[in-house]
Design an enzyme around this catalytic site. Structure first.
Site, short mmCIF file in Angstrom:
data_model
loop_
_atom_site.label_atom_id
_atom_site.label_comp_id
_atom_site.label_asym_id
_atom_site.label_seq_id
_atom_site.Cartn_x
_atom_site.Cartn_y
_atom_site.Cartn_z
N ARG A 1 0.85 -1.19 0.00
CA ARG A 1 0.00 0.00 0.00
C ARG A 1 0.89 1.24 0.00
O ARG A 1 1.96 1.25 0.62
CB ARG A 1 -0.85 -0.04 1.28
CG ARG A 1 -1.80 1.12 1.49
CD ARG A 1 -2.99 1.03 0.63
NE ARG A 1 -4.10 1.86 1.10
CZ ARG A 1 -5.09 2.23 0.29
NH1 ARG A 1 -5.14 1.85 -0.97
NH2 ARG A 1 -6.09 2.96 0.76
N THR B 1 -9.54 0.75 -9.18
CA THR B 1 -8.61 -0.20 -8.63
C THR B 1 -8.69 -1.34 -9.61
O THR B 1 -9.54 -1.35 -10.47
CB THR B 1 -9.16 -0.52 -7.22
OG1 THR B 1 -9.11 0.68 -6.47
CG2 THR B 1 -8.45 -1.62 -6.51
N THR C 1 -4.21 -0.48 -6.80
CA THR C 1 -4.99 0.73 -7.03
C THR C 1 -4.12 1.95 -7.23
O THR C 1 -3.00 2.00 -6.69
CB THR C 1 -5.94 0.97 -5.83
OG1 THR C 1 -6.75 2.11 -6.11
CG2 THR C 1 -5.19 1.20 -4.54
N ASN D 1 -6.29 4.54 -6.89
CA ASN D 1 -7.49 5.15 -6.29
C ASN D 1 -8.50 5.54 -7.36
O ASN D 1 -9.20 4.71 -7.86
CB ASN D 1 -7.13 6.31 -5.36
CG ASN D 1 -8.20 6.51 -4.31
OD1 ASN D 1 -9.08 5.67 -4.15
ND2 ASN D 1 -8.16 7.60 -3.59
N ASP E 1 -7.80 8.49 0.61
CA ASP E 1 -8.32 7.38 1.43
C ASP E 1 -8.09 7.62 2.93
O ASP E 1 -8.61 6.88 3.76
CB ASP E 1 -7.68 6.05 1.02
CG ASP E 1 -8.46 5.37 -0.11
OD1 ASP E 1 -9.60 5.81 -0.40
OD2 ASP E 1 -7.95 4.40 -0.68
N SER F 1 -10.20 -0.43 1.34
CA SER F 1 -11.28 -1.42 1.31
C SER F 1 -10.91 -2.62 0.45
O SER F 1 -11.73 -3.53 0.28
CB SER F 1 -12.55 -0.79 0.73
OG SER F 1 -12.96 0.30 1.51
N GLY G 1 -13.48 -1.06 -6.86
CA GLY G 1 -14.78 -0.47 -6.51
C GLY G 1 -14.79 0.34 -5.23
O GLY G 1 -15.86 0.57 -4.66
N GLY G 2 -13.62 0.79 -4.74
CA GLY G 2 -13.60 1.64 -3.55
C GLY G 2 -14.36 1.00 -2.41
O GLY G 2 -14.18 -0.19 -2.11
N1 GLY Z 1 -8.43 3.22 -3.11
C1 GLY Z 1 -9.49 2.38 -2.74
C2 GLY Z 1 -9.16 1.52 -1.57
O1 GLY Z 1 -8.00 1.25 -1.32
O2 GLY Z 1 -10.05 1.14 -0.86
#
Ligand code: GLY
Length: 560
Positions: free
Chosen positions: A96, A371, A389, A391, A413, A443, A463-464
């Protein structure tokens, strides 16, 4: 000019329906790759033909996506990887993005303490320190078989020689032209005044040079030397705060995978900084207690129960979940059976509970959607589930000058201010406040599921905030409603997340009658754009693999 599609697929430019043949379902007794783009799926399969394993294929797919699917499959972002070896060993890799060292909790607020619209979402200040390249290097160091450079090579070739763009990609490039122009000062291949169309060639020489450096130098080819210099030069063009030090000290980390039993299944998913694993299992365990399998699919009882569970789980997410390197996540308590039962004590089967009457549960102190996800099973039975992602679509929309790749806008985020929603409408709190080097709550829910200790399913989706509920619905459709994988992935979805206090549905999901019934119970139902793009693999009872690509995009499933 040689276009790579000649060597991989026969080009079908101009011959509808697609530039590349797209396959939504595939059955194989050997290996399977399902990704967001046919050329990326092909890159994974080629690895198997050369004797590589699932991690080798994941590395090849990831770099291929960076070339063929720049709106999400980029090297300027981050992600998570879940691995299950053929012998049952499991691992979770966290690559991340991190907040830069110069980041601070109020960096998106004006002098009056209000969130400045767009600052965390567009442009240079929205960028987190990218993790994809180090993630792929670390995954390969631990499990890879083929030489790393050989796995990046197909992506390099596609960038250098060009690919043909698909209908979906052309539409997206055209939609974001204004952003590309206002947020960039340097020339890049994604800006085209006359617009893109299906079948246009896309040659990415700058990106090819970056990939060549990564092939030669591994991690240093991105985080040091020329690529790092280009990223820092880009940062300086418009108040970006990432420094050479941020890049040099970026480190992807192996984490203990999130593991939770569910009936005869075991869910293996991502722990914090993703909310995915915990929230997914909170929803599953909550609804299981109400015998969801006895309900009619997408009836008012089904949608109401799931919405009420999700309302409570997302309220918990907002308060209790954050990067566990910075915040103590009460994982055990959040999944405790008694706790989940107590959260549903005020559940009324006939009436919606307004979200403003729901808060996070009391826990004794000790947690665009663009993503992309891919699922892989190799010929030996090793499985990999990867979600990455940048984002939003094209992330920050900033292309690194002379390097040709988009940077993420993952800083959005974080919770810019307690209670103020981000682009997904998600609110957060102290747990997810900005701190230097902290990872923003995600997420993303790359997941592997076993059944009676054998590999059963590999799945995930972009899909966030809807990622968790799409993964939940896909598995629930199979495990509780008895669907085959194709139906489970392709059936229309619904989503809710505490705030905003609404049930979002895909067009054609719920009948008019069910919508009216839900409204009569106090729910607000709203039709929205498609929810998720699940790419999944399931082991059939006879041991063969079924791969299913979501019909919501140009995703492609193919077996060996
Ligand atoms: N950028 C979307 C997530 O990581 O949830």
């Amino acid at each position: 000019m040689t276009l790579l599609c000649i060597t991989i697929f026969s080009c079908q430019s101009g011959t509808d329906p697609a530039v590349y043949p797209i396959q939504k379902q595939s059955i194989s007794d050997k290996a399977m790759v399902v990704t967001a783009h046919p050329l990326a799926t092909q890159a994974g399969l080629e690895v198997f033909k050369k004797g590589g394993n699932a991690i080798d294929a994941a590395v090849a797919v990831k770099f291929a996506l960076a070339v063929v699917y720049p709106r999400a499959g980029n090297i300027g972002g981050g992600g998570f990887l879940i691995y299950r070896g053929k012998d049952g060993d499991i691992a979770a890799l966290d690559f991340r993005e991190k907040a830069p060292l110069a980041a601070h909790r109020d960096m998106y607020l004006d002098s009056l303490g209000n969130v400045v619209d767009g600052l965390s979402k567009d442009g240079h200040l929205s960028v987190g320190v990218p993790g994809v390249v180090d993630g792929m290097v670390k995954a390969h160091q631990k499990y890879g078989k083929l030489p790393f450079a050989d796995l990046v090579a197909p992506a390099y070739k596609m960038a250098k020689e060009g690919i043909l763009i698909t209908q979906g990609e052309a539409e997206h490039y055209n939609k974001f032209q204004e952003d590309f122009q206002t947020l960039n000062t340097q020339k890049n291949v994604f800006t085209n005044e006359t617009g893109f169309k299906k079948g246009d060639p896309l040659i990415q020489n700058d990106l090819a040079e970056v990939l060549e450096r990564i092939m030669k130098e591994g991690k240093a080819g991105f985080y040091e030397g020329k690529t790092a210099d280009l990223i820092i030069q880009e940062m300086k063009r418009n108040n970006g705060i990432i420094t050479h030090k941020d890049l040099k000290q970026y480190d992807a980390v192996w984490r203990k995978p999130f593991q939770e039993p569910y009936r005869e299944y075991e869910i293996i998913s991502m722990p914090p900084p993703s909310s995915g694993g915990i929230a997914l299992c909170q929803i599953m365990n909550t609804v299981e207690a109400f015998s969801i399998s006895d309900m009619e699919f997408q009836s008012k009882e089904h949608v109401h129960l799931v919405t009420e569970a999700e309302r409570r789980v997302y309220a918990d997410r907002a308060t209790h979940l954050g990067d566990s390197d910075f915040w103590t996540v009460p994982r055990k308590q959040l999944l405790d059976e008694a706790y989940l039962a107590q959260r549903m004590e005020n559940f009324d089967p006939n009436k919606a509970t307004p979200s403003d009457s729901i808060q996070a549960g009391n826990i004794a102190p000790p947690e665009s959607e663009e993503t992309t996800h891919f699922s892989i099973v190799d010929p030996e039975g090793n499985a990999v589930s990867v979600t990455t992602t940048i984002n939003s679509n094209y992330g920050s929309k900033v292309v690194v000058g002379d390097a040709g790749f988009f940077l993420n806008n993952e800083m959005d985020d974080f919770s810019a201010k307690p209670g103020v929603p981000n682009q997904f409408g998600l609110v957060g709190n102290e747990a997810n406040a900005i701190e230097p080097e902290k990872r923003m709550l995600s997420s993303m829910t790359p997941t592997i599921i076993t059944k009676n200790d054998e590999l059963f399913m590999v799945l995930g989706t972009p899909g966030g905030s809807t990622i968790i509920t799409s993964v939940f619905q896909t598995f629930c459709n199979v495990a509780e409603f008895g669907m085959g994988l194709k139906d489970a992935v392709h059936r229309k979805r619904f989503h809710s997340q505490w705030l905003p206090d609404k049930i979002f549905i895909e067009e054609g999901s719920l009948t008019e009658n069910v919508i009216k019934e839900l409204e009569g119970m106090g729910h607000v139902v709203e039709v929205r754009k498609p929810i998720g793009r699940v790419d999944a693999i399931m082991v059939l009872p006879d041991g063969r693999l079924e791969g299913v690509a979501d019909n919501r995009g140009e995703d492609h499933a193919e077996g060996l």
